[in-house]
Design a protein around this motif. Structure first.
Motif, mmCIF file in Angstrom:
data_model
loop_
_atom_site.group_PDB
_atom_site.id
_atom_site.type_symbol
_atom_site.label_atom_id
_atom_site.label_comp_id
_atom_site.label_asym_id
_atom_site.label_seq_id
_atom_site.Cartn_x
_atom_site.Cartn_y
_atom_site.Cartn_z
ATOM 1 N N ASP A 8 -7.499 -4.040 -4.052
ATOM 2 C CA ASP A 8 -7.597 -2.906 -3.131
ATOM 3 C C ASP A 8 -6.600 -1.810 -3.493
ATOM 4 N N ILE A 9 -5.379 -2.207 -3.819
ATOM 5 C CA ILE A 9 -4.345 -1.233 -4.171
ATOM 6 C C ILE A 9 -4.687 -0.551 -5.487
ATOM 7 N N GLN A 10 -5.185 -1.320 -6.447
ATOM 8 C CA GLN A 10 -5.505 -0.754 -7.757
ATOM 9 C C GLN A 10 -6.637 0.262 -7.672
ATOM 10 N N CYS A 11 -7.631 -0.003 -6.835
ATOM 11 C CA CYS A 11 -8.750 0.936 -6.711
ATOM 12 C C CYS A 11 -8.284 2.262 -6.130
ATOM 13 N N ARG A 20 1.228 7.410 -6.239
ATOM 14 C CA ARG A 20 2.202 7.300 -7.321
ATOM 15 C C ARG A 20 2.637 5.873 -7.612
ATOM 16 N N SER A 21 2.485 4.971 -6.650
ATOM 17 C CA SER A 21 2.929 3.600 -6.880
ATOM 18 C C SER A 21 2.207 2.659 -5.936
ATOM 19 N N ALA A 22 2.197 1.379 -6.282
ATOM 20 C CA ALA A 22 1.577 0.376 -5.424
ATOM 21 C C ALA A 22 2.310 0.267 -4.095
ATOM 22 N N LEU A 26 0.673 0.668 -0.421
ATOM 23 C CA LEU A 26 0.762 -0.433 0.545
ATOM 24 C C LEU A 26 1.372 0.016 1.863
ATOM 25 N N THR A 27 2.310 0.926 1.827
ATOM 26 C CA THR A 27 3.044 1.306 3.034
ATOM 27 C C THR A 27 2.575 2.594 3.688
ATOM 28 N N HIS A 33 -4.655 0.076 5.319
ATOM 29 C CA HIS A 33 -4.280 -0.667 6.527
ATOM 30 C C HIS A 33 -5.509 -0.965 7.385
ATOM 31 N N ALA A 34 -6.427 0.000 7.479
ATOM 32 C CA ALA A 34 -7.633 -0.209 8.279
ATOM 33 C C ALA A 34 -8.495 -1.319 7.697
#
Length: 255
Positions: A8-11, A20-22, A26-27, A33-34
């Motif tokens: 999910d993060i990579q997409c 700019r970053s994972a 994430l945050t 989050h949804a």
């Protein structure tokens, strides 16, 4: 679970140049989050825990601005970009790799409980900001829904739906238009191409110019054949003497 989260993060990193970053994704990305909260809500829903599922969905709506019914089915690598005001109904299905922008509604037009009331999006569908997809039909793989389009009928795979009510533009027409536009220094896929009257007029000009170039080429081929039959000489550069002036075209629209 962690491998799916990494996916999910990579997409998001691949589709959003602002990411700019994972850790930032994430945050700071409410779309992620949804999706994460929906998975928990959906698990509760399918295991008979209806109220907890609805409460988690309601909490996710409060925190992210994205309302996803716990009964909806969402695939992998789905990216809600910005996505404030997105509404996804109970029987909606979103395929793998879809991208959905802010203000989108996947809504229903029927009041019958238990029926398929909401749309099904195939794989890699892109839904532009403010689009409304209403009804229990399918949107094919790789389709595009233009900004502010109101879609009330099925969309074939690879096609584009624009306007209110939405009209279907087949993929091959889009490809021809984009190829012609690239030769003229104008992108047919501008940010507001489906809403701006100037962009719509430009697309009409591009289609017309491309058609005229094709007809001119056919005429010169016929003239050359006749000239060869009559042993006349036609300059080789004659067919290239007339050309579309991209600079003047761009000047007309203030570019």
């Amino acid at each position: 679970m962690f491998s799916r989260l990494r996916s999910d993060i990579q997409c998001i990193l691949e589709r959003d140049p602002a990411a700019r970053s994972a850790w930032e994704v994430l945050t700071c990305y409410p779309g992620l989050h949804a999706v994460l909260m929906h998975r928990l809500a959906h698990w509760c829903w399918i295991h008979g825990l209806k109220w907890p599922g609805r409460f988690i969905s309601h909490l996710a709506r409060f925190l992210t601005g994205i309302e996803i019914h716990p009964g909806a089915r969402i695939g992998e690598r789905v990216f809600f970009d910005h996505a404030m005001g997105v509404v996804v109904g109970e029987t909606a299905e979103i395929g793998d790799g879809c991208t959905i922008y802010q203000g989108v509604t996947l809504g229903g037009t029927s009041l019958y409980k238990g029926a398929k009331r909401h749309p099904t999006l195939g794989r890699d569908v892109v839904v532009g900001a403010g689009a409304q997809i209403l009804g229990g039909f399918s949107v094919g793989d790789g389709a595009r829904i233009g900004s502010n389009a109101v879609v009330v009928k099925p969309v074939p795979s690879g096609a584009t739906a624009v306007g209110n009510p939405a009209r279907i533009i087949q993929a091959d027409a889009d490809i021809r238009r984009e190829q012609a536009a690239s030769q003229m220094g104008f992108s047919a896929y501008g940010v507001t191409q489906n809403d701006d009257p100037l962009s719509q007029a430009m697309r009409g000009l591009i289609d017309n110019a491309a058609s005229q170039e094709h007809q001119i080429a056919l005429l010169w081929q016929t003239i050359e054949k006749l000239a060869q039959q009559q042993r006349d000489c036609v300059p080789d550069e004659a067919a290239r003497r007339e050309s579309f002036e991209a600079a003047k075209f761009n000047q007309m629209v203030g570019k």
